[in-house]
Write an enzyme that holds these catalytic residues in place. Structure first.
Site, PDB file in Angstrom:
ATOM      1  N   CYS A  24      46.604  28.995  10.803  1.00 31.19           N
ATOM      2  CA  CYS A  24      46.918  27.577  10.962  1.00 31.19           C
ATOM      3  C   CYS A  24      46.909  26.916   9.595  1.00 31.19           C
ATOM      4  O   CYS A  24      46.050  27.177   8.761  1.00 31.19           O
ATOM      5  CB  CYS A  24      45.952  26.895  11.927  1.00 31.19           C
ATOM      6  SG  CYS A  24      44.585  26.017  11.180  1.00 31.19           S
ATOM      7  N   GLU A  25      47.930  26.086   9.365  1.00 35.38           N
ATOM      8  CA  GLU A  25      48.051  25.526   8.020  1.00 35.38           C
ATOM      9  C   GLU A  25      47.082  24.374   7.769  1.00 35.38           C
ATOM     10  O   GLU A  25      46.949  23.910   6.654  1.00 35.38           O
ATOM     11  CB  GLU A  25      49.494  25.110   7.741  1.00 35.38           C
ATOM     12  CG  GLU A  25      50.002  23.930   8.529  1.00 35.38           C
ATOM     13  CD  GLU A  25      51.443  23.600   8.150  1.00 35.38           C
ATOM     14  OE1 GLU A  25      52.167  24.503   7.706  1.00 35.38           O
ATOM     15  OE2 GLU A  25      51.823  22.430   8.316  1.00 35.38           O
ATOM     16  N   HIS A  26      46.387  23.917   8.800  1.00 34.86           N
ATOM     17  CA  HIS A  26      45.432  22.833   8.594  1.00 34.86           C
ATOM     18  C   HIS A  26      44.079  23.333   8.122  1.00 34.86           C
ATOM     19  O   HIS A  26      43.369  22.638   7.414  1.00 34.86           O
ATOM     20  CB  HIS A  26      45.265  22.028   9.892  1.00 34.86           C
ATOM     21  CG  HIS A  26      46.540  21.424  10.371  1.00 34.86           C
ATOM     22  ND1 HIS A  26      46.950  21.459  11.681  1.00 34.86           N
ATOM     23  CD2 HIS A  26      47.516  20.784   9.680  1.00 34.86           C
ATOM     24  CE1 HIS A  26      48.125  20.857  11.785  1.00 34.86           C
ATOM     25  NE2 HIS A  26      48.493  20.445  10.594  1.00 34.86           N
ATOM     26  N   HIS A  27      43.710  24.533   8.547  1.00 41.79           N
ATOM     27  CA  HIS A  27      42.395  25.073   8.180  1.00 41.79           C
ATOM     28  C   HIS A  27      42.474  26.438   7.504  1.00 41.79           C
ATOM     29  O   HIS A  27      41.459  26.981   7.096  1.00 41.79           O
ATOM     30  CB  HIS A  27      41.511  25.202   9.427  1.00 41.79           C
ATOM     31  CG  HIS A  27      41.329  23.913  10.171  1.00 41.79           C
ATOM     32  ND1 HIS A  27      42.178  23.518  11.184  1.00 41.79           N
ATOM     33  CD2 HIS A  27      40.405  22.928  10.038  1.00 41.79           C
ATOM     34  CE1 HIS A  27      41.786  22.336  11.652  1.00 41.79           C
ATOM     35  NE2 HIS A  27      40.718  21.953  10.980  1.00 41.79           N
ATOM     36  N   GLN A  68      51.499  26.248  15.482  1.00 38.48           N
ATOM     37  CA  GLN A  68      51.993  27.051  16.611  1.00 38.48           C
ATOM     38  C   GLN A  68      53.305  26.519  17.196  1.00 38.48           C
ATOM     39  O   GLN A  68      54.241  27.273  17.462  1.00 38.48           O
ATOM     40  CB  GLN A  68      50.921  27.132  17.708  1.00 38.48           C
ATOM     41  CG  GLN A  68      51.379  27.977  18.895  1.00 38.48           C
ATOM     42  CD  GLN A  68      50.346  28.069  20.002  1.00 38.48           C
ATOM     43  OE1 GLN A  68      49.151  27.964  19.752  1.00 38.48           O
ATOM     44  NE2 GLN A  68      50.793  28.256  21.221  1.00 38.48           N
ATOM     45  N   HIS A  79      42.998  29.525  18.795  1.00 38.21           N
ATOM     46  CA  HIS A  79      42.882  29.044  17.419  1.00 38.21           C
ATOM     47  C   HIS A  79      41.427  29.093  16.979  1.00 38.21           C
ATOM     48  O   HIS A  79      40.572  28.430  17.579  1.00 38.21           O
ATOM     49  CB  HIS A  79      43.399  27.605  17.310  1.00 38.21           C
ATOM     50  CG  HIS A  79      44.888  27.499  17.494  1.00 38.21           C
ATOM     51  ND1 HIS A  79      45.732  27.098  16.494  1.00 38.21           N
ATOM     52  CD2 HIS A  79      45.673  27.777  18.569  1.00 38.21           C
ATOM     53  CE1 HIS A  79      46.986  27.115  16.945  1.00 38.21           C
ATOM     54  NE2 HIS A  79      46.970  27.515  18.201  1.00 38.21           N
ATOM     55  N   CYS A  92      40.114  27.732  14.527  1.00 36.40           N
ATOM     56  CA  CYS A  92      39.634  26.418  14.082  1.00 36.40           C
ATOM     57  C   CYS A  92      39.182  25.571  15.274  1.00 36.40           C
ATOM     58  O   CYS A  92      38.502  24.568  15.113  1.00 36.40           O
ATOM     59  CB  CYS A  92      40.695  25.689  13.259  1.00 36.40           C
ATOM     60  SG  CYS A  92      42.213  25.356  14.143  1.00 36.40           S
TER      61      CYS A  92
HETATM   62 ZN    ZN Z   1      43.562  24.587  12.525  1.00 33.76          ZN
END
Ligand code: ZN
Length: 185
Positions: free
Chosen positions: A76-79, A117, A145, A147
């Site tokens: 995931c590109e956020h975490h 996703q 996920h 995260c």
């Molecule tokens: Zn994430």
């Protein structure tokens, strides 16, 4: 191509940032290991789905094809934490099909990079529409996920499901339901 030296330097800083001793035995090789690992898990960035989807075979009957339970791992590109699960790809050909392994390859191209996703689901569908040009395609992705499960709201086992429907699947509930049933059977 990933820049291994930059990754190594960044991992050293990260380790220092969390208060680690970067010179202790267990961590000495870690920056190097992680740099090599990113080469692999972000390897999709150097690949082109067109390559996999251009090897086609002609068919006389355009009947629905479903390749289900394609296991994938992404980040995931956020975490920058893993999300992983299964992708299911269904399409109705327009005179040509691809080898089944090529659908799995296409999933990998978009999974092996920093992702969201929902975006990945759409990219897989769009690539198949663009390069294979079927009458329609439907992609369903279900993933856990890290995260979500390891940090934050901590909901282990929860799954995120995303769907992308293109072409004849777009507004056809009957066709979509047929795919859902085939995935569940
Ligand atoms: Zn994430």
């Amino acid at each position: 191509m990933v820049d291994q030296e930059k990754i190594k330097a960044a991992v050293k800083l990260l380790l220092e940032g969390i208060g680690e001793d970067i010179n202790r035995e267990g961590l000495r090789e870690t920056p190097d290991r992680i740099a090599r690992m990113y080469e692999e898990i972000c390897g999709g960035m150097d690949e082109d789905a067109q390559e996999h989807l251009s090897k086609v075979f002609t068919v006389e009957k355009n009947e629905l094809v479903l390749e289900k339970d394609i296991v994938f791992y992404s980040l995931c590109e956020h975490h920058m934490m893993p999300f992983y699960g299964k992708a299911h790809v269904a399409y109705i050909p327009d005179g040509k099909v691809v080898g089944l392994s090529k659908l799995a390859r296409t999933v990998e191209v978009y999974a092996k990079r920093l992702q969201i996703q929902e975006q990945m689901t759409g990219q897989i569908a769009d690539a198949i529409m663009r390069y294979l040009a079927p009458q329609g395609v439907m992609v369903l992705v279900e993933a856990e996920h890290m995260c979500m499960t390891m940090r934050g709201v901590k909901k282990p086992g929860s799954k995120t499901v995303s769907i992308a429907a293109r072409g004849v699947f777009q507004d056809n509930q009957l066709l979509q339901n047929q795919v859902f049933q085939m995935i569940r059977s």
